[in-house]
Write a protein that holds these residues in place. Structure first.
Motif, PDB file in Angstrom:
ATOM      1  N   LEU A 172     -10.250   3.585  14.439  1.00 27.12           N
ATOM      2  CA  LEU A 172      -9.183   2.785  14.822  1.00 27.12           C
ATOM      3  C   LEU A 172      -9.615   1.768  15.920  1.00 27.12           C
ATOM      4  O   LEU A 172      -8.925   0.616  15.690  1.00 27.12           O
ATOM      5  CB  LEU A 172      -8.014   3.575  15.384  1.00 27.12           C
ATOM      6  N   THR A 173     -10.602   2.101  16.672  1.00 24.67           N
ATOM      7  CA  THR A 173     -10.816   0.954  17.932  1.00 24.67           C
ATOM      8  C   THR A 173     -11.681  -0.229  16.996  1.00 24.67           C
ATOM      9  O   THR A 173     -11.731  -1.371  17.239  1.00 24.67           O
ATOM     10  CB  THR A 173     -11.871   1.708  18.905  1.00 24.67           C
ATOM     11  N   GLU A 174     -12.759   0.389  16.120  1.00 21.66           N
ATOM     12  CA  GLU A 174     -13.561  -0.591  15.445  1.00 21.66           C
ATOM     13  C   GLU A 174     -12.922  -1.547  14.526  1.00 21.66           C
ATOM     14  O   GLU A 174     -13.109  -2.690  14.489  1.00 21.66           O
ATOM     15  CB  GLU A 174     -14.836   0.101  14.564  1.00 21.66           C
ATOM     16  N   GLY A 175     -11.754  -0.969  13.740  1.00 14.72           N
ATOM     17  CA  GLY A 175     -10.993  -1.569  12.848  1.00 14.72           C
ATOM     18  C   GLY A 175      -9.997  -2.561  13.462  1.00 14.72           C
ATOM     19  O   GLY A 175      -9.817  -3.628  12.697  1.00 14.72           O
ATOM     20  N   ASN A 176      -9.702  -2.683  14.662  1.00 11.35           N
ATOM     21  CA  ASN A 176      -9.241  -3.448  15.785  1.00 11.35           C
ATOM     22  C   ASN A 176      -7.711  -3.856  14.822  1.00 11.35           C
ATOM     23  O   ASN A 176      -7.512  -5.192  14.508  1.00 11.35           O
ATOM     24  CB  ASN A 176      -9.981  -4.940  15.827  1.00 11.35           C
ATOM     25  N   LEU A 177      -6.944  -2.787  14.291  1.00  8.24           N
ATOM     26  CA  LEU A 177      -5.777  -3.264  13.517  1.00  8.24           C
ATOM     27  C   LEU A 177      -4.582  -4.142  14.133  1.00  8.24           C
ATOM     28  O   LEU A 177      -4.321  -3.845  15.271  1.00  8.24           O
ATOM     29  CB  LEU A 177      -5.133  -1.794  13.309  1.00  8.24           C
ATOM     30  N   PHE A 178      -4.515  -4.963  13.660  1.00 12.71           N
ATOM     31  CA  PHE A 178      -3.481  -6.071  13.907  1.00 12.71           C
ATOM     32  C   PHE A 178      -3.763  -6.964  15.079  1.00 12.71           C
ATOM     33  O   PHE A 178      -2.961  -7.363  15.972  1.00 12.71           O
ATOM     34  CB  PHE A 178      -1.848  -5.672  13.898  1.00 12.71           C
ATOM     35  N   GLY A 179      -5.023  -6.779  15.601  1.00  8.33           N
ATOM     36  CA  GLY A 179      -5.853  -7.288  16.770  1.00  8.33           C
ATOM     37  C   GLY A 179      -5.470  -6.638  17.898  1.00  8.33           C
ATOM     38  O   GLY A 179      -5.402  -7.068  19.085  1.00  8.33           O
ATOM     39  N   LEU A 180      -4.958  -5.349  17.695  1.00 11.94           N
ATOM     40  CA  LEU A 180      -4.729  -4.552  18.911  1.00 11.94           C
ATOM     41  C   LEU A 180      -5.696  -3.703  19.681  1.00 11.94           C
ATOM     42  O   LEU A 180      -5.561  -2.948  20.496  1.00 11.94           O
ATOM     43  CB  LEU A 180      -3.627  -3.607  18.476  1.00 11.94           C
ATOM     44  N   GLU A 181      -6.976  -3.870  19.007  1.00 13.38           N
ATOM     45  CA  GLU A 181      -8.247  -3.279  19.571  1.00 13.38           C
ATOM     46  C   GLU A 181      -7.966  -1.552  19.728  1.00 13.38           C
ATOM     47  O   GLU A 181      -7.685  -1.244  18.825  1.00 13.38           O
ATOM     48  CB  GLU A 181      -8.503  -3.995  21.014  1.00 13.38           C
ATOM     49  N   TRP A 182      -7.883  -1.009  20.973  1.00 12.82           N
ATOM     50  CA  TRP A 182      -8.031   0.112  21.160  1.00 12.82           C
ATOM     51  C   TRP A 182      -6.567   0.908  21.262  1.00 12.82           C
ATOM     52  O   TRP A 182      -6.401   2.031  21.149  1.00 12.82           O
ATOM     53  CB  TRP A 182      -8.429   0.427  22.569  1.00 12.82           C
ATOM     54  N   ARG A 183      -5.755   0.182  20.992  1.00 13.45           N
ATOM     55  CA  ARG A 183      -4.054   0.737  21.193  1.00 13.45           C
ATOM     56  C   ARG A 183      -3.907   1.419  19.999  1.00 13.45           C
ATOM     57  O   ARG A 183      -2.765   2.584  20.172  1.00 13.45           O
ATOM     58  CB  ARG A 183      -3.173  -0.423  21.440  1.00 13.45           C
ATOM     59  N   PRO A 184      -4.303   1.260  18.930  1.00 12.19           N
ATOM     60  CA  PRO A 184      -3.797   2.157  17.710  1.00 12.19           C
ATOM     61  C   PRO A 184      -3.964   3.532  17.631  1.00 12.19           C
ATOM     62  O   PRO A 184      -3.405   4.471  17.186  1.00 12.19           O
ATOM     63  CB  PRO A 184      -4.354   1.513  16.455  1.00 12.19           C
ATOM     64  N   ILE A 185      -4.950   3.890  18.830  1.00 11.26           N
ATOM     65  CA  ILE A 185      -5.396   5.364  19.099  1.00 11.26           C
ATOM     66  C   ILE A 185      -4.241   6.218  19.535  1.00 11.26           C
ATOM     67  O   ILE A 185      -4.051   7.288  19.344  1.00 11.26           O
ATOM     68  CB  ILE A 185      -6.791   5.629  19.911  1.00 11.26           C
ATOM     69  N   PHE A 186      -3.046   5.405  20.209  1.00 10.95           N
ATOM     70  CA  PHE A 186      -2.234   6.000  20.873  1.00 10.95           C
ATOM     71  C   PHE A 186      -0.969   5.942  19.874  1.00 10.95           C
ATOM     72  O   PHE A 186      -0.201   6.812  19.666  1.00 10.95           O
ATOM     73  CB  PHE A 186      -1.867   5.499  22.148  1.00 10.95           C
ATOM     74  N   LEU A 187      -0.701   4.461  19.274  1.00 11.33           N
ATOM     75  CA  LEU A 187       0.216   4.180  18.564  1.00 11.33           C
ATOM     76  C   LEU A 187       0.525   5.019  17.276  1.00 11.33           C
ATOM     77  O   LEU A 187       1.477   5.291  16.788  1.00 11.33           O
ATOM     78  CB  LEU A 187       0.485   2.734  18.213  1.00 11.33           C
ATOM     79  N   ILE A 188      -0.669   5.434  16.674  1.00 13.25           N
ATOM     80  CA  ILE A 188      -0.856   6.302  15.457  1.00 13.25           C
ATOM     81  C   ILE A 188       0.202   7.618  15.616  1.00 13.25           C
ATOM     82  O   ILE A 188       0.642   8.149  14.755  1.00 13.25           O
ATOM     83  CB  ILE A 188      -2.011   6.596  15.081  1.00 13.25           C
ATOM     84  N   ASN A 189       0.246   8.102  16.986  1.00 17.04           N
ATOM     85  CA  ASN A 189       1.112   9.167  17.109  1.00 17.04           C
ATOM     86  C   ASN A 189       2.745   8.956  17.080  1.00 17.04           C
ATOM     87  O   ASN A 189       3.357  10.116  16.745  1.00 17.04           O
ATOM     88  CB  ASN A 189       1.043   9.663  18.573  1.00 17.04           C
ATOM     89  N   LEU A 190       3.051   7.739  16.992  1.00 14.13           N
ATOM     90  CA  LEU A 190       4.388   7.350  16.819  1.00 14.13           C
ATOM     91  C   LEU A 190       4.932   7.974  15.356  1.00 14.13           C
ATOM     92  O   LEU A 190       6.013   8.738  15.721  1.00 14.13           O
ATOM     93  CB  LEU A 190       4.906   6.041  17.030  1.00 14.13           C
ATOM     94  N   PRO A 191       4.627   7.392  14.093  1.00 15.16           N
ATOM     95  CA  PRO A 191       5.100   7.987  12.980  1.00 15.16           C
ATOM     96  C   PRO A 191       5.008   9.451  12.827  1.00 15.16           C
ATOM     97  O   PRO A 191       6.036  10.136  12.158  1.00 15.16           O
ATOM     98  CB  PRO A 191       4.357   7.127  12.026  1.00 15.16           C
ATOM     99  N   VAL A 192       3.686  10.047  13.323  1.00 13.61           N
ATOM    100  CA  VAL A 192       3.691  11.404  13.216  1.00 13.61           C
ATOM    101  C   VAL A 192       4.676  12.125  14.036  1.00 13.61           C
ATOM    102  O   VAL A 192       5.242  13.395  13.816  1.00 13.61           O
ATOM    103  CB  VAL A 192       2.275  11.968  13.656  1.00 13.61           C
ATOM    104  N   GLY A 193       4.868  11.971  15.249  1.00 15.50           N
ATOM    105  CA  GLY A 193       5.551  12.711  16.237  1.00 15.50           C
ATOM    106  C   GLY A 193       7.156  12.307  15.767  1.00 15.50           C
ATOM    107  O   GLY A 193       8.002  13.482  15.987  1.00 15.50           O
ATOM    108  N   ILE A 194       7.642  11.314  15.356  1.00 16.95           N
ATOM    109  CA  ILE A 194       9.095  11.064  14.838  1.00 16.95           C
ATOM    110  C   ILE A 194       9.121  12.039  13.607  1.00 16.95           C
ATOM    111  O   ILE A 194      10.266  12.853  13.433  1.00 16.95           O
ATOM    112  CB  ILE A 194       9.370   9.711  14.682  1.00 16.95           C
ATOM    113  N   ALA A 195       8.164  12.116  12.581  1.00 16.85           N
ATOM    114  CA  ALA A 195       8.539  13.068  11.450  1.00 16.85           C
ATOM    115  C   ALA A 195       8.444  14.404  11.859  1.00 16.85           C
ATOM    116  O   ALA A 195       9.224  15.139  11.444  1.00 16.85           O
ATOM    117  CB  ALA A 195       7.327  12.699  10.561  1.00 16.85           C
TER     118      ALA A 195
END
Length: 525
Positions: A172-195
């Motif tokens: 997730l960090t190396e991929g730099n998704l949407f230019g968010l750098e390290w932030r997806p390591i936390f944001l990935i919890n949102l859809p999982v947590g809501i489900a």
């Protein structure tokens, strides 16, 4: 007079299938929560250099990003379990998962180091509400004959989380998704947590303890104050020039913790609901095991932090390179863990854990040699032997230690003992992260800070070399900690009481008799 009408076989079969489907979905929800917690505790380390560059965080802030989670999680574990017993495990599980998801969002959208640290503390506190309910929900959801297989799945998920956490963080960090750098390591919890929340509301069954202990808020406050008085100046002291107030605070910490112990004794006499059942420490095996768990937590917390900083800031590797370098460690750890519990410990007892400490020590010494021999030119394959040894040694310790220690505790206290034991390990990790100020960052000095004099002068090679020197210095601390762990393991019995009973009864035991399932049930009863 009424007569009972036999149930339609097809209706009964359909009801059984529906109940089985409900239990499977409930299991998936709670196992996902356990996976989220473990991954979130390990995923951050690999992203720390990226977080530091992006937010301008100081080294003390970096320490709090990891230590804040561990400390909040540790201090809330026992209270979270009791709240579930009192108010309902499903309710507290959903509350914890909702809070964990919200805290993950705050971490992902943090505008600076202070907000990130605060969100991580909240995340740890919410995990302390969520995680203790997992085993309790499994226990009340599944009949006794299914629990052995279910607990096996739980162990597999824990092992998978340990393997996947650093690698997911690296991708997730190396991929730099949407230019968010390290932030997806936390944001990935949102859809999982809501489900998880939506499915949990529908498929989890509510349960409470028939006789729940009361919540000890004063005890929790005293323990928190005493530990913060130690950890805060230990973490902040180096950057503040080791001021007098820091030494006064650390000296006063044992006094506050002594007040905590006296209060817990009075609380036990008053209503029998202390935060910590102090009589458990009169059991030699439990006291020694808690010492092992604390020392091993210190070693683990320090090692995982300095390891990733060495690879990325000392050797200049990217997050994915560093994550892949850690794969041998994770695979060796999970493999050794499975072998130790199933085959080695039942046969050799305490010697397996001692062998684990010695193997880890040999791995740390190999790491020391490689870091000193190759310096900043160290390659992944040259680090692989150390990773395999340290991973295998850790697996031989972490998997059997809890069962070895808790099996010596009376069954009626096994739940409290398990909670205290897990809390001790988390506190050790927080302490190890605090000690990194002295063992690691004190050697790096101010040259490693973003925008520091070394970086401004373009002395990149000198900066990297300072991280290598700091790593070798910290590895000597880790070696000392492992020697301490090895010594404390001598205080454990050669073979646990459960192993001795099983051996004596083995000739008369029926085929497929009691085993890990019964021991696991004792831990959650």
């Amino acid at each position: 007079m009424t007569t009972s009408v036999p149930a339609d076989p097809e209706t009964a079969a359909a009801a059984a299938r529906a109940a089985g489907r409900r239990r499977r979905i409930a299991l998936a929800v709670v196992l996902t929560a356990a996976f989220m917690d473990l991954v979130d505790a390990t995923i951050v380390n690999i992203a720390i250099p990226s977080i530091q560059r992006d937010t301008g965080a100081t080294f003390s802030a970096v320490q709090w990003v990891t230590a804040g989670y561990a400390l909040a999680f540790a201090l809330g574990l026992i209270t979270g379990g009791r709240l579930g017993d009192i108010h309902g495990r499903k309710k507290l599980f959903l509350l914890g998962m909702g809070g964990f998801t919200l805290a993950s969002a705050l971490c992902g959208f943090a505008t600076g180091p202070g907000m990130l640290v605060g969100a991580r503390v909240l995340q740890g506190a919410m995990a302390a509400l969520m995680v203790p309910q997992v085993l309790a929900i499994i226990h009340v959801t599944f009949p006794a004959h299914e629990r052995g297989k279910v607990f096996g799945m739980f162990g597999a998920v824990i092992g998978l989380g340990a393997v996947c956490g650093p690698l997911i963080g690296a991708l997730l960090t190396e991929g730099n998704l949407f230019g968010l750098e390290w932030r997806p390591i936390f944001l990935i919890n949102l859809p999982v947590g809501i489900a998880g929340i939506l499915l949990g509301r529908r498929f989890l069954t509510e349960s409470r303890a028939p006789r729940a202990l009361r919540v000890d808020l004063i005890g929790t406050a005293l323990a928190t104050a005493g530990l913060l008085m130690l950890l805060y100046p230990l973490t902040q002291g180096r950057e503040s020039g080791w001021p007098l107030w820091g030494f006064v605070s650390m000296a006063a910490s044992p006094l506050v913790l002594a007040v905590f112990v006296r209060y817990e004794r009075a609380k036990a006499r008053k209503d029998g609901s202390p935060l910590v059942e102090l009589p458990l420490f009169k059991i030699r095996t439990f006291a020694a095991g808690a010492g092992v768990q604390l020392a091993f937590g210190v070693v683990s917390g320090l090692f995982f932090l300095i390891w990733t900083l060495h690879m990325q800031l000392g050797l200049g590797w990217g997050p994915l390179h560093a994550g892949l370098t850690g794969v041998p460690f994770s695979l060796a750890c999970s493999t050794a863990a499975g072998v130790s519990v199933q085959r080695l410990v039942p046969r050799f007892g305490r010697k397996v854990l001692q062998a684990g400490a010695l193997i880890m020590l040999s791995g740390a010494l190999v790491y020391l040699w490689a870091a000193g021999r190759y310096g900043t030119a160290l390659e992944s394959w040259q680090l692989a032997p150390a990773m395999l040894l340290m991973g295998a040694g850790m697996g031989l310790i972490v998997a059997p230690i809890t069962d070895t220690v808790i099996s010596e505790v009376p069954a009626e206290h096994s739940g409290s003992a398990s909670g205290i034991f897990n809390t001790t390990g988390q506190l050790g990790m927080a302490l190890g992260l605090g000690l990194s100020s002295v063992a690691f960052f004190g050697v790096v000095g101010d040259t490693g800070q973003p925008g520091g004099a070394g970086a401004a002068a373009g002395a990149a090679d000198a900066l990297r070399a300072s991280f290598v020197d700091a790593t070798t210095h910290a590895l000597w601390w880790i070696c000392g900690g492992l020697v301490l762990v090895f010594g404390l393991l001598f205080l454990l019995p050669r073979r646990s009481r459960a192993q001795e009973v099983a051996e004596r009864s083995e000739p008369a035991a029926p085929e497929g008799g009691a085993g890990p399932e019964q021991r696991q049930q004792a831990l959650v009863s």
